[in-house]
Design an enzyme around this catalytic site. Structure first.
Site, PDB file in Angstrom:
ATOM      1  N   GLY A  61       0.852  -1.203   0.000  1.00 21.89           N
ATOM      2  CA  GLY A  61       0.000   0.000   0.000  1.00 21.89           C
ATOM      3  C   GLY A  61       0.877   1.239   0.000  1.00 21.89           C
ATOM      4  O   GLY A  61       1.398   1.621   1.051  1.00 21.89           O
ATOM      5  N   PRO A  62       1.065   1.866  -1.181  1.00 21.72           N
ATOM      6  CA  PRO A  62       2.006   2.991  -1.269  1.00 21.72           C
ATOM      7  C   PRO A  62       1.344   4.337  -0.990  1.00 21.72           C
ATOM      8  O   PRO A  62       1.609   5.315  -1.682  1.00 21.72           O
ATOM      9  CB  PRO A  62       2.499   2.898  -2.711  1.00 21.72           C
ATOM     10  N   GLY A  63       0.471   4.409   0.005  1.00 20.90           N
ATOM     11  CA  GLY A  63      -0.102   5.693   0.423  1.00 20.90           C
ATOM     12  C   GLY A  63       0.943   6.485   1.207  1.00 20.90           C
ATOM     13  O   GLY A  63       2.133   6.127   1.217  1.00 20.90           O
ATOM     14  N   ALA A  64       0.483   7.540   1.874  1.00 17.25           N
ATOM     15  CA  ALA A  64       1.438   8.437   2.534  1.00 17.25           C
ATOM     16  C   ALA A  64       2.226   7.716   3.640  1.00 17.25           C
ATOM     17  O   ALA A  64       3.456   7.815   3.696  1.00 17.25           O
ATOM     18  CB  ALA A  64       0.701   9.640   3.098  1.00 17.25           C
TER      19      ALA A  64
ATOM     20  N   GLY B 159       2.657   4.454   3.997  1.00 18.57           N
ATOM     21  CA  GLY B 159       3.446   3.391   3.369  1.00 18.57           C
ATOM     22  C   GLY B 159       4.743   3.931   2.786  1.00 18.57           C
ATOM     23  O   GLY B 159       5.818   3.356   2.974  1.00 18.57           O
TER      24      GLY B 159
ATOM     25  N   ALA C 240       1.519  12.720   7.236  1.00 16.97           N
ATOM     26  CA  ALA C 240       2.170  12.659   5.919  1.00 16.97           C
ATOM     27  C   ALA C 240       1.109  12.770   4.840  1.00 16.97           C
ATOM     28  O   ALA C 240      -0.036  12.382   5.047  1.00 16.97           O
ATOM     29  CB  ALA C 240       2.931  11.347   5.762  1.00 16.97           C
TER      30      ALA C 240
ATOM     31  N   LYS D  38      -8.371   6.310  19.303  1.00 17.75           N
ATOM     32  CA  LYS D  38      -8.187   7.079  18.063  1.00 17.75           C
ATOM     33  C   LYS D  38      -9.481   7.063  17.248  1.00 17.75           C
ATOM     34  O   LYS D  38      -9.878   8.081  16.665  1.00 17.75           O
ATOM     35  CB  LYS D  38      -7.022   6.485  17.257  1.00 17.75           C
TER      36      LYS D  38
ATOM     37  N   ASN E 202     -11.637  10.142  15.770  1.00 19.16           N
ATOM     38  CA  ASN E 202     -11.945  10.173  14.336  1.00 19.16           C
ATOM     39  C   ASN E 202     -13.452  10.233  14.090  1.00 19.16           C
ATOM     40  O   ASN E 202     -13.907  10.924  13.189  1.00 19.16           O
ATOM     41  CB  ASN E 202     -11.370   8.939  13.631  1.00 19.16           C
TER      42      ASN E 202
HETATM   43  O1  PAF Z   1      -8.186  11.458  10.089  1.00 20.58           O
HETATM   44  C1  PAF Z   1      -7.577  12.512  10.361  1.00 20.58           C
HETATM   45  O2  PAF Z   1      -7.402  13.400   9.539  1.00 20.58           O
HETATM   46  C2  PAF Z   1      -7.011  12.672  11.753  1.00 20.58           C
HETATM   47  O3  PAF Z   1      -7.034  11.452  12.388  1.00 20.58           O
HETATM   48  C3  PAF Z   1      -7.723  13.727  12.601  1.00 20.58           C
HETATM   49  C4  PAF Z   1      -7.383  13.512  14.046  1.00 20.58           C
HETATM   50  C5  PAF Z   1      -9.218  13.710  12.403  1.00 20.58           C
HETATM   51  C6  PAF Z   1      -7.135  15.068  12.297  1.00 20.58           C
HETATM   52  O4  PAF Z   1      -7.350  15.540  11.023  1.00 20.58           O
END
Ligand code: PAF
Length: 306
Positions: A8-11, A13, A127, A183, A187
């Site tokens: 997975g070459p995302g940010a 990765g 990133a 987290k 989110n």
């Molecule tokens: O998903 C995101 O962008 C981040 O986890 C958060 C904390 C919502 C900040 O932009």
């Protein structure tokens, strides 16, 4: 020398590939071909160009690479299982995996299904990509490594040490499930609202949105209590979750959250990995989830128009 495959070459990765490559054998694996010469811009604005070993999944099958010591899956949450499936014929089933996804969807499923060790990582490294050959490391943040059943402490320590040598601040932990849900809670309170209303994180403080944030946090707090998840601040209950969410909003006020970026790029969002586990838990525990359900339905309707 341990071999790390990064699927997975995302940010994240590509940041991992750039960071690990000087001291480890690294293969960056993607579905479509990418340039081998890749550029990393550091948080200080310095540019480092590096030749990375880039493979497509199809090329892997026809190459005789030595088996990897770790396979890092750095795709979006909803793509993780299919990505692993695409590799399952080329790696031994005992290979340690490292899951870097947001939310809490891929982690329990892959932990249950994969015969080898499955570590989970949660990171606040910032990133973003700047095209096929560039990644910007926008901000440094800690990374935590652990496994959901606390059976692979030594492996988590080994990986944290390797990541530390690669410039990450990585810590092995025995409570990765708590950290993934913490987290996810933040989110869930920020991402769907900013994505649906097309606003930056800091705009959630405005009166038009602040009540909506509180309504999400009310449902999330009781679900997390039922799941046995405590706020990371050590304080208890809804007020602690709300304070944490406002703190993150403050710290990331100018950010375009990842879900907003997905919506703007007309990509599927991670709603299934972020709202999905909360809604599923609320249903299991018989808890209110009308607000979460409505956000999920609105996002689904939006995605259907892409
Ligand atoms: O998903 C995101 O962008 C981040 O986890 C958060 C904390 C919502 C900040 O932009």
């Amino acid at each position: 020398m341990t071999t790390h495959w990064i699927l997975g070459p995302g940010a994240i990765g590509r940041l991992l590939a750039h960071s690990l490559a000087p001291l480890n054998e690294v293969a960056l694996i993607s579905r479509r071909a990418l340039p081998e010469q890749q550029v990393l811009t550091t948080p200080e604005g310095e540019q480092h160009s590096q030749r990375l070993n880039v493979f497509t999944v199809d090329q892997l099958a026809s190459n005789t690479l030595k088996p990897p010591g770790f396979v890092h899956i750095t795709t979006k949450a909803m793509a993780a299982e299919a990505a692993l499936e695409s590799l399952s014929r080329v790696i031994p089933p005992t290979t340690p995996l490292v899951l870097w996804q947001n939310g809490f969807l891929a982690q329990p499923r892959i932990t249950q299904a994969w015969p080898g060790p499955v570590l989970c990582a949660t990171t606040t490294q910032g990133a973003y990509l700047t095209g096929d050959e560039g990644v910007v490391h926008a901000g440094r943040g800690p990374t935590f490594i652990g496994d959901l059943n606390n059976q692979h402490g030594a492996l988590s320590e080994t990986l944290a040490q390797t990541l530390g040598e690669a410039g990450f601040t990585a810590t092995p932990v025995g409570d990765i499930r708590q950290r993934l849900w913490q987290k996810l809670a933040v989110n869930a309170a920020i991402n769907p609202l900013v994505a649906l209303h097309g606003v930056r994180n800091g705009e959630l403080r405005e009166t038009a949105y602040a009540g909506l944030v509180a309504a999400v946090v009310t449902e999330v707090a009781s679900i997390l209590q039922a799941e046995g998840i405590q706020p990371p601040t050590g304080r208890q209950g809804k007020e602690a979750w709300l304070a944490l969410v406002w703190q993150v909003v403050e710290n990331t006020a100018h950010n375009k959250a990842s879900m907003l970026q997905d919506v703007e790029a007309k990509r599927p969002t991670e709603r299934g990995a972020i709202l999905g586990p909360l809604i599923e838990s609320a249903q299991r525990h018989g808890l209110a989830h009308e607000v979460l359900q409505a956000l999920d339905a609105e996002l689904a309707a939006l995605e259907a128009r892409f």
